[in-house]
Motif scaffolding. Structure first.
Motif, PDB file in Angstrom:
ATOM      1  N   TYR A  51       0.734  -1.204   0.048  1.00  0.00           N
ATOM      2  CA  TYR A  51       0.137  -0.056  -0.087  1.00  0.00           C
ATOM      3  C   TYR A  51       1.205   1.331   0.133  1.00  0.00           C
ATOM      4  N   LEU A  52       2.084   1.108   0.552  1.00  0.00           N
ATOM      5  CA  LEU A  52       2.924   2.461   0.449  1.00  0.00           C
ATOM      6  C   LEU A  52       3.612   2.407  -0.747  1.00  0.00           C
ATOM      7  N   MET A  53       3.702   1.317  -1.661  1.00  0.00           N
ATOM      8  CA  MET A  53       4.060   1.482  -2.906  1.00  0.00           C
ATOM      9  C   MET A  53       3.227   2.324  -3.736  1.00  0.00           C
ATOM     10  N   ILE A  54       1.802   2.131  -3.480  1.00  0.00           N
ATOM     11  CA  ILE A  54       0.772   2.233  -4.301  1.00  0.00           C
ATOM     12  C   ILE A  54       0.659   4.053  -4.076  1.00  0.00           C
ATOM     13  N   SER A  55       0.971   4.532  -2.644  1.00  0.00           N
ATOM     14  CA  SER A  55       0.885   5.794  -2.048  1.00  0.00           C
ATOM     15  C   SER A  55       1.988   6.475  -2.833  1.00  0.00           C
ATOM     16  N   VAL A  56       3.290   5.881  -3.021  1.00  0.00           N
ATOM     17  CA  VAL A  56       4.425   6.629  -3.573  1.00  0.00           C
ATOM     18  C   VAL A  56       4.124   7.012  -4.895  1.00  0.00           C
ATOM     19  N   ALA A  57       3.541   6.144  -5.921  1.00  0.00           N
ATOM     20  CA  ALA A  57       3.324   6.268  -7.202  1.00  0.00           C
ATOM     21  C   ALA A  57       2.380   7.423  -7.501  1.00  0.00           C
ATOM     22  N   PHE A  58       1.262   7.232  -6.523  1.00  0.00           N
ATOM     23  CA  PHE A  58       0.201   8.220  -6.918  1.00  0.00           C
ATOM     24  C   PHE A  58       0.651   9.498  -6.240  1.00  0.00           C
ATOM     25  N   LEU A  59       1.286   9.673  -5.268  1.00  0.00           N
ATOM     26  CA  LEU A  59       1.749  10.940  -4.519  1.00  0.00           C
ATOM     27  C   LEU A  59       2.827  11.396  -5.453  1.00  0.00           C
ATOM     28  N   GLY A  60       3.555  10.833  -6.170  1.00  0.00           N
ATOM     29  CA  GLY A  60       4.684  11.089  -7.009  1.00  0.00           C
ATOM     30  C   GLY A  60       4.060  11.757  -8.272  1.00  0.00           C
ATOM     31  N   LEU A  61       2.806  11.254  -8.794  1.00  0.00           N
ATOM     32  CA  LEU A  61       2.325  11.803  -9.976  1.00  0.00           C
ATOM     33  C   LEU A  61       2.280  13.351 -10.085  1.00  0.00           C
ATOM     34  N   PRO A  62       1.856  14.279  -9.187  1.00  0.00           N
ATOM     35  CA  PRO A  62       1.930  15.650  -9.442  1.00  0.00           C
ATOM     36  C   PRO A  62       3.405  16.348  -9.276  1.00  0.00           C
ATOM     37  N   VAL A  63       4.276  15.566  -8.642  1.00  0.00           N
ATOM     38  CA  VAL A  63       5.397  16.206  -8.570  1.00  0.00           C
ATOM     39  C   VAL A  63       6.231  15.919 -10.188  1.00  0.00           C
ATOM     40  N   VAL A  64       5.977  14.868 -10.392  1.00  0.00           N
ATOM     41  CA  VAL A  64       6.371  14.495 -11.985  1.00  0.00           C
ATOM     42  C   VAL A  64       5.985  15.179 -12.993  1.00  0.00           C
ATOM     43  N   THR A  65       4.624  15.419 -12.890  1.00  0.00           N
ATOM     44  CA  THR A  65       3.889  16.199 -13.955  1.00  0.00           C
ATOM     45  C   THR A  65       4.377  17.654 -13.904  1.00  0.00           C
ATOM     46  N   ARG A  66       4.523  18.093 -12.465  1.00  0.00           N
ATOM     47  CA  ARG A  66       4.790  19.496 -12.391  1.00  0.00           C
ATOM     48  C   ARG A  66       6.296  19.772 -13.302  1.00  0.00           C
ATOM     49  N   ARG A  67       6.972  18.755 -12.873  1.00  0.00           N
ATOM     50  CA  ARG A  67       8.466  18.980 -13.345  1.00  0.00           C
ATOM     51  C   ARG A  67       8.718  18.759 -14.955  1.00  0.00           C
ATOM     52  N   GLY A  68       7.361  18.081 -15.411  1.00  0.00           N
ATOM     53  CA  GLY A  68       7.472  17.590 -17.004  1.00  0.00           C
ATOM     54  C   GLY A  68       8.598  16.638 -17.245  1.00  0.00           C
ATOM     55  N   GLU A  69       8.647  15.633 -15.979  1.00  0.00           N
ATOM     56  CA  GLU A  69       9.505  14.505 -16.315  1.00  0.00           C
ATOM     57  C   GLU A  69       8.931  13.187 -16.503  1.00  0.00           C
TER      58      GLU A  69
END
Length: 160
Positions: A51-69
């Motif tokens: 469940y933490l892996m799922i959390s990391v994946a979905f909480l990382g989405l906005p960070v990666v989107t914002r950076r365009g990475e």
């Protein structure tokens, strides 16, 4: 004002992501340590790590989107004339907004319908669906802000 708000949102997003990532690392290390050194496996660490892996994946989405990475194959886009590229990139952002919105709606629906408890952790499964929902909503906001910046002609490089 908007710049300060963006920076605060970025700080909160990245702090939550970092906390989830560290918790994942600690859970996996604890699982390894207890299983192989103490010969006393903990039953709940595997589910927690999942469940933490799922959390990391979905909480990382906005960070990666914002950076365009995000990982992208832009070979086709690079072959197009320079006049067409911005239109295609804007269209891609609009499609992303629609898709992320639908996914967020489904995550919220699942969270509200899920009454099950996790197998070995005394929490309802809806907790993970709410985390997915929050990650998707933050990603939706990041994508809308990115499209807004692109339409206003603001450089997407070095954005918070």
């Amino acid at each position: 004002m908007l710049g300060n708000t963006r920076r605060l949102i970025c700080l909160v997003e990245e702090s939550c992501l970092l906390a989830a990532f560290w918790a994942l690392g600690i859970a996996v290390f604890g699982q390894f340590f207890f299983r192989y050194f103490l010969n006393m496996p903990l039953g709940w660490t595997e589910e927690l790590a999942r469940y933490l892996m799922i959390s990391v994946a979905f909480l990382g989405l906005p960070v990666v989107t914002r950076r365009g990475e995000h990982i992208a194959i832009d070979m086709f886009v690079e072959m197009l004339p320079a006049m067409v590229r911005p239109w295609l990139e804007n269209l891609a952002e609009i499609i992303q907004i629609a898709l992320i919105g639908m996914l967020a709606w489904q995550a919220l629906s699942l969270a509200q319908l899920s009454g099950q408890a996790m197998s070995s952790i005394p929490l309802p499964k809806s907790v993970i669906y709410y985390i997915v929902f929050v990650g998707l909503v933050l990603n939706l906001a990041a994508t809308v802000l990115r499209l807004s910046d692109r339409l206003r002609g603001v450089s997407l490089e070095n954005r918070p």
